[in-house]
Scaffold this motif. Structure first.
Motif, PDB file in Angstrom:
ATOM      1  N   TRP A 148       1.036  -1.381   0.145  1.00  0.00           N
ATOM      2  CA  TRP A 148       0.193   0.189  -0.004  1.00  0.00           C
ATOM      3  C   TRP A 148       1.303   1.417  -0.166  1.00  0.00           C
ATOM      4  CZ3 TRP A 148      -4.890  -0.582  -1.187  1.00  0.00           C
ATOM      5  CH2 TRP A 148      -5.349  -1.834  -0.929  1.00  0.00           C
ATOM      6  N   LYS A 156       0.484   4.334  -2.079  1.00  0.00           N
ATOM      7  CA  LYS A 156       0.458   5.919  -1.564  1.00  0.00           C
ATOM      8  C   LYS A 156       0.663   6.873  -2.074  1.00  0.00           C
ATOM      9  CE  LYS A 156      -0.349   8.026   2.567  1.00  0.00           C
ATOM     10  NZ  LYS A 156       0.251   8.036   4.484  1.00  0.00           N
ATOM     11  N   THR A 186      -5.238   4.831  -2.010  1.00  0.00           N
ATOM     12  CA  THR A 186      -5.275   3.882  -1.093  1.00  0.00           C
ATOM     13  C   THR A 186      -5.924   3.194  -0.569  1.00  0.00           C
ATOM     14  OG1 THR A 186      -6.488   6.057   0.070  1.00  0.00           O
ATOM     15  CG2 THR A 186      -3.975   6.512   0.317  1.00  0.00           C
TER      16      THR A 186
END
Length: 435
Positions: free
Chosen positions: A136, A140, A145
């Protein structure tokens, strides 16, 4: 036990039965099992019926629930319940009654039987990918996200192996390269080493994409138009399987946002028995399975309204989709008009060519390829399909072009025929015996 009272399942030796509520029809069925394709098989919830019975705490029921919600991930019209086998009939009836006439007490009792949907972010049931194994932090950096996906309701969808429905604007630096702001859709795939890799589907502006062969299939002008303006090919195509190299039948669609082409095996897809509470007829099933767009009437929607809509198999959506307004307008405007086609009685009628037969030369268009114009529907229904209504039920002669009821002469002829038939059936009076 009163009609709306239910007994929640308790621990014990007795096994459980799964119940399914179809919210559109307001009916509860008992689960008999699942077929090879993962489709639900149900039977009436009558005591002593042939139900699938499972241990309430076993792994089997957890897997079944996960498979159920994975199969029906986009279906909000079904609810799953669990109860003792000995109480299946009374609980099914009570769930139906509370669905029609909900009460606070009934809601509480129903909830005690409900099998929760495994869409809790902490639960991986029904997911193809483990959220904990996704990088993630890298996503991001470009602006995506987990919270973003949850807010757009794409989280469950991508975790189950589908492409996101929404597009996301991404930008930033990846691997030393600067990425200009661009709109993409997101999906994941599992690499050979087991890692979960994000795949960004950018918008393709290549106008010649449809003019090139797609896995060995060359698009006709009609197919190019269908993909560009409707989003789906409109037929089943044969392509070269990238994995095996053999020929496979597929549905082909074009993502309306990214313009990316996708395919789905036509021989692996099964048409549902009903859509929004309306049964899919054998003719409609055949049309769907051939890739055609089908108009369905009186569909029952969540807001309580009934509407008509066009549906078609979409490789992007991995099943039936409701065609957007722009696609429907293109479909209707592009319908090939024909005149002089003959029905079964040899009477000519006018209409438009069905989507699957678009592009046929006029001399090769047959009556089965044509949807009659409004003024010819009754004529074709009577002459070809043998159907009748109150006005035409006594008609012996074929209806003429555009005719929807018998003429005055035909009615007079019908009445005379009926009178003769009545007289023939009437017994003759005896004149007695002559002496």
């Amino acid at each position: 036990m009163s009609e709306n009272r239910m007994t929640p399942p308790t621990e014990g030796q007795e096994k459980d039965v799964l119940l399914v509520l179809d919210k559109q029809q307001g009916k509860v069925s008992a689960v008999k099992g699942f077929d090879k394709e993962g489709n639900l098989q149900t039977v009436p919830p009558i005591q002593g019926g042939e139900f699938m019975q499972v241990d309430r705490n076993g792994d089997i029921i957890s897997n079944l629930v996960a498979n159920f919600y994975r199969k029906f991930q986009d279906t909000e019209g079904l609810a799953l319940f669990r109860c003792k086998a000995s109480e299946v009939e009374q609980n099914a009836k009570a769930i139906e009654n509370n669905h029609r006439h909900p009460t606070p007490e009934g809601d509480k009792q129903v909830e005690a039987l409900r099998v929760p949907k495994p869409d809790n972010p902490e639960s991986k049931q029904g997911y193809r990918f483990d959220p904990a194994k996704i990088d993630w932090e890298s996503l991001k950096k470009v602006g995506i996200t987990a919270e973003t996906l949850k807010n757009t309701k794409d989280y469950d969808r991508v975790m189950r192996g589908y492409k996101s429905r929404n597009t996301y604007t991404i930008s930033g630096t990846i691997g030393g390269f600067y990425l200009r702001p661009t709109d993409v859709k997101l999906s994941f795939y599992q690499a050979k080493d087991g890692t979960i890799v994000p795949k960004l589907h950018g918008v393709q502006q290549d106008e010649k994409l449809l003019q090139r062969p797609y896995n060995g299939h060359e698009f006709s002008k009609q197919e190019q138009g269908n993909l560009q303006h409707i989003g789906n090919l409109g037929s089943v195509a044969q392509i070269t399987d990238p994995k095996s190299g053999g020929q496979i039948p597929v549905f082909i669609s074009r993502d309306r946002h990214t313009h990316e082409l996708e395919y789905m095996r036509a021989d692996k897809w099964k048409c549902p028995d009903s859509v929004c509470g309306v049964k899919v007829s054998p003719e409609q099933k055949a049309a769907f399975e051939a890739g055609k767009a089908v108009k369905m009437e009186n569909l029952q929607f969540k807001d309580g309204t009934k509407r008509s809509a066009y549906l078609q198999v979409s490789a992007v959506e991995r099943g039936l989709e409701f065609l957007p307004k722009s696609a429907v307008q293109t479909l209707q405007q592009g319908q090939q008009q024909v005149t002089g086609v003959k029905d079964e009685k040899g009477v000519e009628f006018n209409g438009h060519v069905q989507p699957g037969a678009q592009g046929k030369s006029p001399d090769k268009v047959q009556a089965k390829d044509v949807t009659p114009a409004s003024e010819s529907r009754t004529q074709v229904a009577v002459n070809t399909e043998g159907k009748t209504n109150e006005a035409t039920k006594q008609t012996k002669e074929p209806l003429k072009q555009g005719q929807d009821k018998p003429t005055a002469k035909q009615r007079e002829k019908q009445e005379k025929t009926q009178d003769k038939a009545l007289k023939a059936d009437k017994p003759k009076k005896s004149k007695g015996m002559k002496m």
